[in-house]
Design a protein around this motif. Structure first.
Motif, short mmCIF file in Angstrom:
data_model
loop_
_atom_site.label_atom_id
_atom_site.label_comp_id
_atom_site.label_asym_id
_atom_site.label_seq_id
_atom_site.Cartn_x
_atom_site.Cartn_y
_atom_site.Cartn_z
N HIS A 187 -1.53 -10.74 2.46
CA HIS A 187 -1.57 -9.38 1.93
C HIS A 187 -0.24 -9.01 1.28
CE1 HIS A 187 -0.08 -8.76 6.03
NE2 HIS A 187 0.36 -7.56 5.66
N ARG A 188 0.86 -9.51 1.80
CA ARG A 188 2.16 -9.28 1.19
C ARG A 188 2.26 -10.02 -0.14
NH1 ARG A 188 7.17 -7.63 3.54
NH2 ARG A 188 8.90 -8.19 2.20
N TRP A 232 0.21 -8.13 -2.73
CA TRP A 232 0.87 -6.91 -3.19
C TRP A 232 1.99 -7.27 -4.18
CZ3 TRP A 232 5.45 -4.53 -3.79
CH2 TRP A 232 5.44 -3.16 -4.05
N GLU A 233 2.81 -8.25 -3.81
CA GLU A 233 3.92 -8.64 -4.67
C GLU A 233 3.44 -9.20 -6.01
OE1 GLU A 233 6.44 -11.21 -2.30
OE2 GLU A 233 7.39 -9.49 -1.34
N HIS A 257 0.55 -8.52 -7.51
CA HIS A 257 -0.07 -7.43 -8.26
C HIS A 257 0.97 -6.51 -8.89
CE1 HIS A 257 -3.17 -4.49 -9.29
NE2 HIS A 257 -2.39 -3.57 -8.78
N HIS A 258 2.03 -6.22 -8.16
CA HIS A 258 3.07 -5.30 -8.64
C HIS A 258 4.22 -6.02 -9.35
CE1 HIS A 258 1.32 -1.73 -6.82
NE2 HIS A 258 0.99 -2.50 -5.80
N VAL A 262 8.40 -6.71 -2.14
CA VAL A 262 8.29 -5.52 -1.29
C VAL A 262 9.72 -5.04 -1.03
CG1 VAL A 262 7.59 -4.67 0.98
CG2 VAL A 262 6.16 -6.33 -0.22
N VAL A 286 3.82 -4.05 4.03
CA VAL A 286 2.58 -3.83 3.29
C VAL A 286 1.52 -3.48 4.32
CG1 VAL A 286 0.87 -4.84 1.76
CG2 VAL A 286 3.29 -5.42 1.47
N PRO A 315 -5.37 -5.76 -3.50
CA PRO A 315 -4.27 -4.84 -3.77
C PRO A 315 -4.69 -3.36 -3.78
CG PRO A 315 -4.18 -6.68 -5.29
CD PRO A 315 -5.48 -6.79 -4.53
N LEU A 359 -4.08 -1.94 -0.33
CA LEU A 359 -2.75 -2.13 0.23
C LEU A 359 -1.77 -1.07 -0.29
CD1 LEU A 359 -2.51 -6.00 -0.30
CD2 LEU A 359 -3.24 -4.79 1.78
N TYR A 360 -0.83 -0.70 0.56
CA TYR A 360 0.24 0.19 0.15
C TYR A 360 1.50 -0.17 0.93
CZ TYR A 360 -0.60 2.90 4.44
OH TYR A 360 -0.75 3.29 5.74
#
Length: 119
Positions: free
Chosen positions: A54-55, A58-59, A61-62, A66, A72, A84, A87-88
């Motif tokens: 999940h981390r 997120w990384e 996608h953005h 982090v 995350v 993503p 996730l926030y």
């Protein structure tokens, strides 16, 4: 040259090869085994370092890491989800507050899947 950890493919390609889900509305779940501490799944990077999927999602996608000191978190309460849209980024206190508010804990998980059991 491929090695035993990467099989010669990009880490994101390896993750997609062993996952389910494709719409923003549903959880994207990995076939990688969840760990026993939090039900989260990890994958090895090319340098053999482990990272939670999940981390990684997120990384990727953005297109940035982090921020230092943040985690995350999941809005879906599914620790094996890496969508993503689910996730926030939040502080450790955000994670604790979320857990208390949603009445989550290790005792509320299915021991076979790592998913939280319905109330």
């Amino acid at each position: 040259m491929p090695n035993q950890y990467t099989g010669g493919t990009n880490v994101l390609e390896r993750l997609w090869q062993r996952s389910h889900g494709d719409s923003d509305d549903e959880c994207w779940e990995s076939e990688y085994a969840p760990n026993i501490n939090g039900g989260h799944c990890h994958i090895r990077l090319d340098d053999k370092t482990k990272i939670y999927i999940h981390r990684l999602a997120w990384e990727a996608h953005h297109a940035e890491p982090v921020p230092e000191g943040l985690s995350v978190l999941h809005i879906c309460d599914n620790p094996i989800c890496f969508n993503p849209a689910h996730l926030y980024v939040g502080t450790p206190q955000d994670n604790i507050d979320d857990r208390v508010e949603r009445e989550r804990g290790h005792s509320l998980r299915d021991p076979n899947t790592g998913r939280y059991l319905p109330k």
